[in-house]
Design an enzyme around this catalytic site. Structure first.
Site, PDB file in Angstrom:
ATOM      1  N   LYS A  66       2.578  36.447  29.387  1.00 13.62           N
ATOM      2  CA  LYS A  66       2.499  36.381  30.777  1.00 13.62           C
ATOM      3  C   LYS A  66       1.820  37.677  31.078  1.00 13.62           C
ATOM      4  O   LYS A  66       0.967  37.519  32.158  1.00 13.62           O
ATOM      5  CB  LYS A  66       3.987  36.555  31.482  1.00 13.62           C
ATOM      6  CG  LYS A  66       4.847  35.144  31.356  1.00 13.62           C
ATOM      7  CD  LYS A  66       5.966  35.287  32.256  1.00 13.62           C
ATOM      8  CE  LYS A  66       6.806  34.277  32.082  1.00 13.62           C
ATOM      9  NZ  LYS A  66       8.197  34.279  32.851  1.00 13.62           N
ATOM     10  N   ASP A 102       7.811  32.423  39.757  1.00 11.28           N
ATOM     11  CA  ASP A 102       9.330  32.911  39.563  1.00 11.28           C
ATOM     12  C   ASP A 102       9.964  33.565  40.968  1.00 11.28           C
ATOM     13  O   ASP A 102      11.050  33.241  40.978  1.00 11.28           O
ATOM     14  CB  ASP A 102       9.492  34.083  38.338  1.00 11.28           C
ATOM     15  CG  ASP A 102       9.349  33.375  37.010  1.00 11.28           C
ATOM     16  OD1 ASP A 102       9.382  32.210  36.857  1.00 11.28           O
ATOM     17  OD2 ASP A 102       8.987  34.139  36.169  1.00 11.28           O
TER      18      ASP A 102
HETATM   19  N1  LIG Z   1      16.415  31.226  35.227  1.00 15.14           N
HETATM   20  C1  LIG Z   1      15.302  31.248  35.027  1.00 15.14           C
HETATM   21  O1  LIG Z   1      14.185  30.688  35.304  1.00 15.14           O
HETATM   22  C2  LIG Z   1      14.609  32.458  34.092  1.00 15.14           C
HETATM   23  C3  LIG Z   1      13.601  33.239  34.203  1.00 15.14           C
HETATM   24  C4  LIG Z   1      13.215  34.351  33.330  1.00 15.14           C
HETATM   25  C5  LIG Z   1      14.014  34.990  32.613  1.00 15.14           C
HETATM   26  N2  LIG Z   1      15.239  34.259  32.763  1.00 15.14           N
HETATM   27  C6  LIG Z   1      16.429  35.028  31.805  1.00 15.14           C
HETATM   28  O2  LIG Z   1      16.677  36.430  32.347  1.00 15.14           O
HETATM   29  C7  LIG Z   1      16.876  37.428  31.460  1.00 15.14           C
HETATM   30  C8  LIG Z   1      15.915  38.643  31.193  1.00 15.14           C
HETATM   31  O3  LIG Z   1      14.393  38.099  31.179  1.00 15.14           O
HETATM   32  P1  LIG Z   1      13.179  38.889  31.260  1.00 15.14           P
HETATM   33  O4  LIG Z   1      12.163  38.085  30.907  1.00 15.14           O
HETATM   34  O5  LIG Z   1      13.350  39.705  32.313  1.00 15.14           O
HETATM   35  O6  LIG Z   1      13.796  39.881  29.839  1.00 15.14           O
HETATM   36  P2  LIG Z   1      13.102  41.289  29.761  1.00 15.14           P
HETATM   37  O7  LIG Z   1      11.816  42.046  30.339  1.00 15.14           O
HETATM   38  O8  LIG Z   1      13.173  41.644  28.133  1.00 15.14           O
HETATM   39  O9  LIG Z   1      14.178  42.370  30.359  1.00 15.14           O
HETATM   40  C9  LIG Z   1      15.498  42.434  29.549  1.00 15.14           C
HETATM   41  C10 LIG Z   1      16.468  43.311  30.636  1.00 15.14           C
HETATM   42  O10 LIG Z   1      17.906  43.207  30.245  1.00 15.14           O
HETATM   43  C11 LIG Z   1      18.495  44.555  29.950  1.00 15.14           C
HETATM   44  N3  LIG Z   1      19.142  44.445  28.781  1.00 15.14           N
HETATM   45  C12 LIG Z   1      19.099  43.908  27.569  1.00 15.14           C
HETATM   46  N4  LIG Z   1      20.221  44.142  26.799  1.00 15.14           N
HETATM   47  C13 LIG Z   1      21.036  45.143  27.647  1.00 15.14           C
HETATM   48  C14 LIG Z   1      22.271  45.703  27.563  1.00 15.14           C
HETATM   49  N5  LIG Z   1      22.847  45.574  26.169  1.00 15.14           N
HETATM   50  N6  LIG Z   1      22.740  46.287  28.306  1.00 15.14           N
HETATM   51  C15 LIG Z   1      22.298  46.470  29.465  1.00 15.14           C
HETATM   52  N7  LIG Z   1      21.046  45.819  29.969  1.00 15.14           N
HETATM   53  C16 LIG Z   1      20.439  45.040  28.965  1.00 15.14           C
HETATM   54  C17 LIG Z   1      17.055  45.282  29.788  1.00 15.14           C
HETATM   55  O11 LIG Z   1      17.458  46.428  29.868  1.00 15.14           O
HETATM   56  P3  LIG Z   1      16.543  47.779  29.315  1.00 15.14           P
HETATM   57  O12 LIG Z   1      15.322  48.078  30.332  1.00 15.14           O
HETATM   58  O13 LIG Z   1      17.221  48.967  29.231  1.00 15.14           O
HETATM   59  O14 LIG Z   1      16.158  47.178  27.772  1.00 15.14           O
HETATM   60  C18 LIG Z   1      16.004  44.675  30.721  1.00 15.14           C
HETATM   61  O15 LIG Z   1      16.400  45.155  32.020  1.00 15.14           O
HETATM   62  C19 LIG Z   1      16.900  36.438  29.970  1.00 15.14           C
HETATM   63  O16 LIG Z   1      18.274  36.295  29.737  1.00 15.14           O
HETATM   64  C20 LIG Z   1      15.898  35.351  30.417  1.00 15.14           C
HETATM   65  O17 LIG Z   1      16.376  34.300  29.899  1.00 15.14           O
HETATM   66  C21 LIG Z   1      15.454  33.319  33.445  1.00 15.14           C
END
Ligand SMILES: NC(=O)c1ccc[n+]([C@@H]2O[C@H](COP(=O)([O-])OP(=O)(O)OC[C@H]3O[C@@H](n4cnc5c(N)ncnc54)[C@H](OP(=O)(O)O)[C@@H]3O)[C@@H](O)[C@H]2O)c1
Length: 278
Positions: A66, A102
């Site tokens: 992305k 998104d």
């Molecule tokens: N519904 C949809 O269409 C859609 C679209 C996109 C994503 N998603 C979902 O959204 C989630 C995040 O996606 P993303 O692309 O934003 O991922 P990302 O950029 O990797 O961000 C992950 C986030 O989760 C936090 N995190 C991970 N482990 C944690 C823990 N143990 N305790 C507290 N915070 C934690 C991270 O915090 P840190 O910064 O501290 O690491 C960060 O804020 C995923 O589950 C993905 O499947 C859904």
């Protein structure tokens, strides 16, 4: 001519986008195709440069491309510029435009689930947990709908960076301050991976949330996360993550195939069945 579109990622096997677009193509009897393309990061720039001559009308971009798509696009929508990532490409006149759907996808799902008056009903205040790629899009979408947003993240510097996007409307909050902030929160949104299958649940007592509050989770595997179950148990409106995935696909389909599709219960059931089966 048959319009062709794709989803590109690495890995790409997990993507439900072909199922979504395939459903709409069949529903409307369109002679288009939507293909799944696995392109490794080292090959992505070459893939991108070849797009104008490829015959594709465009496609979706998913993890891990992305940000690369954002850098490589010939032009960007204002929303993609703000979010700093691209999930939708449109090939036109030998050029590739990058968009990010998104944010409108998340907001359209809130509109459909909660009714369009949700910003007023929730008191105009949202608390977003997480500051990753998805959070950025969601914060942009919420601010566009006039919400005041607080962002809390395990790594505080990422929350601060996100707040800088729009300091007049977005404020960073310490992760430890989340429980105390719930009583002033009308919309709670989990964008962390907590609650996702294989990850620990988001441990948060929802008791302090006001009665009018709504809780949204963008995790959709499982569909009913522990957070959403706790919200429902408290009698609060709960919004699952699947709708965002379905709604973010609408603008791309419209751009490539010329018809604005609808997110129907039939489509949702089809994707739920696939989530359960895998
Ligand atoms: N519904 C949809 O269409 C859609 C679209 C996109 C994503 N998603 C979902 O959204 C989630 C995040 O996606 P993303 O692309 O934003 O991922 P990302 O950029 O990797 O961000 C992950 C986030 O989760 C936090 N995190 C991970 N482990 C944690 C823990 N143990 N305790 C507290 N915070 C934690 C991270 O915090 P840190 O910064 O501290 O690491 C960060 O804020 C995923 O589950 C993905 O499947 C859904």
């Amino acid at each position: 001519m048959t319009a062709r579109a794709f989803v590109v990622g690495h890995p790409i096997r997990h993507s439900r986008s072909p199922l979504i677009h395939g459903h709409w193509l069949a529903e409307h009897g369109l002679a288009g195709t939507y293909e799944r393309l696995d392109v490794a990061p080292d090959d992505f720039a070459a893939f991108f440069r070849a797009l104008p001559a490829s015959g594709f009308a465009g496609g979706n971009v998913t993890i891990p491309h992305k940000e690369a798509a954002f850098r490589l696009a010939d032009s960007l929508t204002e929303r993609a510029k703000k979010i700093g990532a691209v999930n939708t490409l449109i090939v036109e006149g030998g050029r590739v435009r990058g968009d990010n759907t998104d944010a409108p996808g998340f907001i359209a799902h809130l509109d459909q689930s909660l009714g369009e008056g949700w910003p007023e009903r929730t008191g105009g205040t949202a608390l977003v947990l997480g500051a990753g790629g998805a959070a950025r899009a969601i914060v942009v979408g919420l601010v566009e709908r006039g919400m005041r947003v607080r962002v809390a993240n395990r790594s505080p510097e990422r929350a601060r960076a996100l707040a800088e996007l729009d300091p007049g409307h977005v404020e960073a909050l310490a992760w430890e301050a989340v429980p105390a902030a719930l009583s002033e929160t009308g919309l709670l949104v989990n964008t962390t991976s907590l609650g996702m299958a294989g990850h620990p649940p988001l441990a948060l007592d929802l008791a302090p949330l006001p009665e009018r509050a709504a809780v949204a989770d963008i995790v959709y595997v499982p569909l009913e996360t522990p957070l959403l179950a706790a919200a429902r148990a408290r009698g609060l409106a709960a919004v699952d993550g699947l709708g965002m995935l379905l709604h973010q696909a609408v603008p791309g389909f419209f751009a490539w195939f010329g018809l604005r599709p609808e997110v129907t219960p039939e489509l949702r059931e089809k994707i739920v069945a696939d989530l359960v089966a895998r």
